[in-house]
Design a protein around this motif. Structure first.
Motif, mmCIF file in Angstrom:
data_model
loop_
_atom_site.group_PDB
_atom_site.id
_atom_site.type_symbol
_atom_site.label_atom_id
_atom_site.label_comp_id
_atom_site.label_asym_id
_atom_site.label_seq_id
_atom_site.Cartn_x
_atom_site.Cartn_y
_atom_site.Cartn_z
ATOM 1 N N PRO A 26 -0.914 10.594 40.335
ATOM 2 C CA PRO A 26 -0.018 11.029 38.890
ATOM 3 C C PRO A 26 -0.624 10.473 37.609
ATOM 4 N N ILE A 27 -1.299 11.261 37.171
ATOM 5 C CA ILE A 27 -2.033 10.855 35.955
ATOM 6 C C ILE A 27 -1.060 10.599 34.748
ATOM 7 N N GLY A 28 -1.221 9.483 34.166
ATOM 8 C CA GLY A 28 -0.451 9.095 33.062
ATOM 9 C C GLY A 28 0.967 8.113 33.591
ATOM 10 N N ILE A 29 0.957 8.018 34.901
ATOM 11 C CA ILE A 29 2.114 6.942 35.562
ATOM 12 C C ILE A 29 1.406 5.932 35.801
ATOM 13 N N LYS A 30 1.838 4.742 35.219
ATOM 14 C CA LYS A 30 1.242 3.434 35.813
ATOM 15 C C LYS A 30 1.845 2.930 37.112
ATOM 16 N N LYS A 31 1.146 2.163 37.893
ATOM 17 C CA LYS A 31 1.646 1.351 38.840
ATOM 18 C C LYS A 31 2.642 0.410 38.580
ATOM 19 N N HIS A 32 3.419 0.000 39.686
ATOM 20 C CA HIS A 32 4.179 -1.260 39.594
ATOM 21 C C HIS A 32 5.016 -1.228 38.279
ATOM 22 N N GLN A 33 5.657 0.088 38.136
ATOM 23 C CA GLN A 33 6.763 0.194 37.122
ATOM 24 C C GLN A 33 8.010 0.138 37.853
ATOM 25 N N GLU A 34 9.091 -0.271 36.941
ATOM 26 C CA GLU A 34 10.435 -0.304 37.525
ATOM 27 C C GLU A 34 10.781 1.056 38.461
ATOM 28 N N PHE A 35 11.234 0.700 39.633
ATOM 29 C CA PHE A 35 11.628 1.628 40.840
ATOM 30 C C PHE A 35 10.238 2.220 41.281
ATOM 31 N N ASP A 36 9.312 1.832 40.845
ATOM 32 C CA ASP A 36 7.827 1.922 41.675
ATOM 33 C C ASP A 36 7.690 3.481 41.697
ATOM 34 N N ILE A 37 7.877 3.940 40.484
ATOM 35 C CA ILE A 37 7.930 5.420 40.261
ATOM 36 C C ILE A 37 6.552 6.050 40.850
ATOM 37 N N TYR A 38 5.505 5.268 40.703
ATOM 38 C CA TYR A 38 4.310 5.655 41.030
ATOM 39 C C TYR A 38 4.160 6.221 42.447
ATOM 40 N N ARG A 39 4.741 5.339 43.304
ATOM 41 C CA ARG A 39 4.857 5.873 44.672
ATOM 42 C C ARG A 39 5.568 6.703 45.124
ATOM 43 N N GLN A 40 6.455 7.030 44.232
ATOM 44 C CA GLN A 40 7.389 8.231 44.359
ATOM 45 C C GLN A 40 6.866 9.532 44.096
ATOM 46 N N TYR A 41 5.759 9.779 43.616
ATOM 47 C CA TYR A 41 5.028 10.891 43.302
ATOM 48 C C TYR A 41 4.744 11.467 44.553
ATOM 49 N N PRO A 42 4.917 12.945 44.760
ATOM 50 C CA PRO A 42 4.653 13.481 46.038
ATOM 51 C C PRO A 42 3.103 13.499 46.653
ATOM 52 N N GLY A 43 2.360 13.337 45.513
ATOM 53 C CA GLY A 43 0.850 13.634 45.924
ATOM 54 C C GLY A 43 0.693 12.114 46.622
ATOM 55 N N GLN A 190 -4.751 5.962 37.823
ATOM 56 C CA GLN A 190 -4.746 4.669 38.329
ATOM 57 C C GLN A 190 -4.902 5.206 39.812
ATOM 58 N N ILE A 191 -5.533 4.343 40.529
ATOM 59 C CA ILE A 191 -5.758 4.779 42.072
ATOM 60 C C ILE A 191 -4.927 3.645 42.980
ATOM 61 N N LEU A 192 -4.531 4.260 44.085
ATOM 62 C CA LEU A 192 -3.610 3.499 44.955
ATOM 63 C C LEU A 192 -4.059 2.237 45.525
ATOM 64 N N HIS A 193 -5.343 2.202 45.633
ATOM 65 C CA HIS A 193 -5.874 0.786 46.376
ATOM 66 C C HIS A 193 -6.689 0.158 45.333
ATOM 67 N N LEU A 194 -6.721 0.529 44.044
ATOM 68 C CA LEU A 194 -7.403 -0.243 43.007
ATOM 69 C C LEU A 194 -6.677 -0.764 41.987
ATOM 70 N N ASP A 195 -6.917 -1.973 41.444
ATOM 71 C CA ASP A 195 -6.215 -2.813 40.215
ATOM 72 C C ASP A 195 -7.071 -2.389 38.847
ATOM 73 N N LYS A 196 -6.958 -1.391 38.454
ATOM 74 C CA LYS A 196 -7.802 -0.969 37.162
ATOM 75 C C LYS A 196 -7.082 0.156 36.340
ATOM 76 N N GLU A 197 -7.168 -0.232 35.021
ATOM 77 C CA GLU A 197 -6.154 0.790 34.068
ATOM 78 C C GLU A 197 -6.484 2.293 34.218
ATOM 79 N N ASN A 198 -7.745 2.468 34.119
ATOM 80 C CA ASN A 198 -8.343 3.824 33.858
ATOM 81 C C ASN A 198 -9.386 3.935 35.015
#
Length: 237
Positions: A26-43, A190-198
């Motif tokens: 999900p380009i433009g959606i940061k990890k570790h936000q409230e409700f973990d919206i990043y991991r809810q991305y179908p992709g 942002q990549i699932l297994h990496l902690d980098k901003e871009n």
């Protein structure tokens, strides 16, 4: 120098790389936000299932291990797998040369990776020095990158070209991602297994250069940075 994703669209078509990444991240959606919206991305959910199938499935992973062993046998060199954790590729390297004494050794290696996100692969040579230490707690190593070669040149040439042939024979219609393109950044990725901003295209499709990502970024790559571009030229009618 701007290293953002861009290309000459009159001559080349790199959109497949972008669309493969957009499918899973999900380009433009940061990890570790409230409700973990990043991991809810179908992709992301599809990606986790895909990696489970490719890596956790013993039959599929054994096929990759068999490929590595076959490559090593044909080259007459030792191979080492580097598919650690749930990263979006199979990867490994061939030890081309090693020399040293005691706890100080130098290695020349040819690394290769095959993406799970699309028909893409990468090959590059690395030379590194390794210092090994043992103590009463945990043995550890310090690895320093001395050279990265991104096209078939010098001592890497024959092995580089043979590795390309091995991969394209085993993985039909797969294309090498040119280093200059793979290192471009997609802002907001942002990549699932990496902690980098871009993150870069290489990070999304393969990995972070097998744990030496920061050193790779600091070093001037050797060889033709655009090697492989011919495989991405637009088809003319």
């Amino acid at each position: 120098m701007d290293n953002s994703f861009s290309f000459n669209y009159d001559e080349y078509d790199f959109w497949p790389l972008y669309h493969s990444i957009l499918r899973y991240y999900p380009i433009g959606i940061k990890k570790h936000q409230e409700f973990d919206i990043y991991r809810q991305y179908p992709g992301i959910q599809e990606l986790e299932k895909l990696l489970n199938e490719k890596i956790a499935n013993k039959k599929n992973y054994k096929n990759w291990v068999a490929f590595q062993k076959r490559v090593g046998a044909e080259l007459g060199k030792s191979t080492q797998g580097t598919t650690f954790g749930f990263v979006p590729s199979y990867s490994g390297y061939v030890i081309l040369d090693s020399n040293g004494t005691g706890n100080r050794w130098n290695y020349k290696e040819l690394h290769f990776a095959v993406s799970h996100l699309g028909k893409y692969f990468q090959v590059y040579g690395l030379e590194k020095s390794v210092l090994s230490y043992e103590n009463d707690l945990i043995p550890y190593q310090i690895q320093n990158l001395k050279e990265i070669m991104v096209s078939p040149m010098g001592a890497y040439k024959d092995y580089f070209e043979k590795m390309e042939n091995y991969i394209t024979e085993e993985f039909k219609d797969y294309r090498l991602v040119p280093f200059s393109m793979g290192q471009t950044i997609i802002n907001g990725l942002q990549i699932l297994h990496l902690d980098k901003e871009n993150c870069s295209i290489n990070m999304a499709l393969f990995n972070d250069f097998l744990g030496m990502g920061e050193q790779v970024n600091e070093m001037e790559a050797q060889g033709d940075l655009t090697y492989g571009m011919e495989h991405w030229k637009k088809q003319r009618n």
